[in-house]
Design a protein around this motif. Structure first.
Motif, PDB file in Angstrom:
ATOM      1  N   ASP A 297       0.828  -1.206   0.000  1.00 34.76           N
ATOM      2  CA  ASP A 297       0.000   0.000   0.000  1.00 34.76           C
ATOM      3  C   ASP A 297       0.861   1.254   0.000  1.00 34.76           C
ATOM      4  O   ASP A 297       0.625   2.202  -0.754  1.00 34.76           O
ATOM      5  N   PRO A 306      -3.149   4.303  -8.846  1.00 33.54           N
ATOM      6  CA  PRO A 306      -4.547   4.393  -8.393  1.00 33.54           C
ATOM      7  C   PRO A 306      -4.935   3.323  -7.378  1.00 33.54           C
ATOM      8  O   PRO A 306      -4.335   2.249  -7.316  1.00 33.54           O
ATOM      9  N   GLU A 307      -5.986   3.630  -6.616  1.00 30.17           N
ATOM     10  CA  GLU A 307      -6.449   2.760  -5.535  1.00 30.17           C
ATOM     11  C   GLU A 307      -6.913   1.399  -6.034  1.00 30.17           C
ATOM     12  O   GLU A 307      -6.700   0.384  -5.360  1.00 30.17           O
ATOM     13  N   PHE A 308      -7.528   1.341  -7.216  1.00 26.89           N
ATOM     14  CA  PHE A 308      -8.071   0.055  -7.663  1.00 26.89           C
ATOM     15  C   PHE A 308      -6.976  -0.965  -7.903  1.00 26.89           C
ATOM     16  O   PHE A 308      -7.215  -2.168  -7.828  1.00 26.89           O
ATOM     17  N   TRP A 309      -5.741  -0.511  -8.196  1.00 33.82           N
ATOM     18  CA  TRP A 309      -4.638  -1.444  -8.367  1.00 33.82           C
ATOM     19  C   TRP A 309      -4.270  -2.106  -7.044  1.00 33.82           C
ATOM     20  O   TRP A 309      -3.841  -3.261  -7.013  1.00 33.82           O
ATOM     21  N   ARG A 310      -4.425  -1.360  -5.939  1.00 32.01           N
ATOM     22  CA  ARG A 310      -4.172  -1.948  -4.630  1.00 32.01           C
ATOM     23  C   ARG A 310      -5.148  -3.093  -4.369  1.00 32.01           C
ATOM     24  O   ARG A 310      -4.764  -4.157  -3.884  1.00 32.01           O
ATOM     25  N   MET A 311      -6.417  -2.863  -4.720  1.00 37.30           N
ATOM     26  CA  MET A 311      -7.419  -3.909  -4.532  1.00 37.30           C
ATOM     27  C   MET A 311      -7.132  -5.108  -5.429  1.00 37.30           C
ATOM     28  O   MET A 311      -7.283  -6.267  -5.011  1.00 37.30           O
ATOM     29  N   PHE A 312      -6.693  -4.836  -6.648  1.00 39.83           N
ATOM     30  CA  PHE A 312      -6.371  -5.913  -7.578  1.00 39.83           C
ATOM     31  C   PHE A 312      -5.201  -6.743  -7.056  1.00 39.83           C
ATOM     32  O   PHE A 312      -5.236  -7.984  -7.080  1.00 39.83           O
ATOM     33  N   GLN A 314      -4.195  -6.990  -3.957  1.00 36.11           N
ATOM     34  CA  GLN A 314      -4.613  -7.692  -2.750  1.00 36.11           C
ATOM     35  C   GLN A 314      -5.378  -8.964  -3.100  1.00 36.11           C
ATOM     36  O   GLN A 314      -5.122 -10.036  -2.536  1.00 36.11           O
TER      37      GLN A 314
END
Length: 346
Positions: A297, A306-312, A314
């Motif tokens: 993170d 971008p934030e969505f890459w963190r979710m991806f 994870q």
């Protein structure tokens, strides 16, 4: 014949046993290696990553998640799951913050209040799963909504702002012990205590036994329901404590506090080597998994990704860790079967 059997049996059994032991140890060592590689990559991509201030920030961000990941790990060890950890954190955080705002002179009893609330919430989960015979996923999905809904109803849409909280509560998480953030010190103490309990106390070892083989546990006289209830109660206790720490750190407590921590704690535990099929893994590994997520993170934020890459990332980490867990589990079972066949042949 007996001499030949004694000579040939170790030759077959030793490699199998050594592989299974190596595979189990590989889980934690693999997390450490992945953490090192991740840190090395980010330090090469951005100079701000490899600084004392940034390392302190990563450790502080991982501290509370490590405690929640330890709670998730305890439940996973029993072949169950708890997706209500974020809601338990949020409800405990709001109730304790509201109590502190109404009683400005409150002291250490606030910690006891948080522990009691967390224990009660976790026990409710345990009763549903252990004695209500409800699937752990269904039961905790229900309580996740129930606890979050109760938080909304209790709060009436209001938030508890930092200026209403006691100064000691806000400043306690900013203290340092020999330069180490107090949150990190607390995390290390909590995870160490839980790991010691699971490893060296009979009740803790029963959690591993139930998750490893429920049928054998019943055969040996273990009361599975009580063990599962204990696991959920202890998990709730840790989540309650984590909720208080999180409230103290963020200052302003809202009704959506700790939303999404269900996925983060599960990801940390699985990445840290806790088996999704139960009976294998450690809370120390789960804490290391939380440190991995905090490192990723932090690095992504510094790189402006971008934030969505963190979710991806994870989600991908969970899939990869689960696949590795299945692979190791299959190899260990084959190794143990080979060992048993060798003993019978002897």
């Amino acid at each position: 014949m007996s001499v030949l059997a004694e000579k040939t049996t170790p030759a077959v059994a030793v490699p199998r046993r050594s592989f299974s032991e190596f595979a189990l140890r590989l889980r934690v060592s693999g997390v450490l290696a992945f953490l090192f590689i991740t840190g090395l990559i980010f330090s090469l991509l951005t100079p701000q990553f490899l600084t004392v201030q940034n390392a302190s920030a990563i450790a502080s961000n991982a501290a509370i998640l490590s405690i929640v990941a330890a709670a998730q790990a305890i439940v996973l060890l029993t072949r169950n799951v708890d997706v209500s950890v974020g809601s338990m954190m949020g409800l405990t955080a709001y109730l304790t913050a509201d109590y502190a705002a109404r009683h400005p002179n409150v002291g250490a009893e606030l910690v006891l209040l948080a522990l009691v609330i967390g224990l009660v919430l976790g026990t409710i989960n345990g009763l549903l799963v252990a004695y209500g015979r409800v699937s752990s996923l269904i039961a905790t999905l229900a309580t996740m909504s129930l606890y979050r809904g109760f938080t909304y109803m209790y709060a009436h849409g209001q938030e508890v702002t930092s200026n209403k909280l006691p100064r000691w509560m806000l400043h306690s998480v900013d203290l340092r012990f020999w330069g180490i953030p107090m949150l990190v010190v607390i995390c290390i103490l909590v995870v160490t205590l839980v790991a010691t309990f699971l490893r060296h106390y009979p009740i803790g070892r029963r959690i591993y036994a139930v998750g490893s083989n429920p049928l054998a546990s019943v055969f040996y006289g273990l009361r599975i329901q009580r063990v599962v209830l204990l696991a959920y109660g202890l998990g709730g206790l840790l989540c309650g404590f984590a909720g208080l720490l999180y409230a103290a750190r963020v200052g302003t407590v809202t009704v959506i506090l700790a939303s999404g921590w269900e996925m983060s704690s599960l990801a940390a535990a699985v990445i840290g080597g806790v088996s999704v099929t139960g009976g294998s893994g450690t809370v120390i590994g789960a804490a290391l998994g939380a440190l991995v997520l905090a490192t990723i993170d932090n690095g992504l934020v510094l790189l402006g990704i971008p934030e969505f890459w963190r979710m991806f990332i994870q989600g991908s980490s969970i899939v990869a860790a689960a696949a590795v867990d299945v692979f190791i589990g299959v190899r260990i079972r084959k190794a143990l079967q080979g060992q048993r066949f060798a003993r019978r042949a002897a």
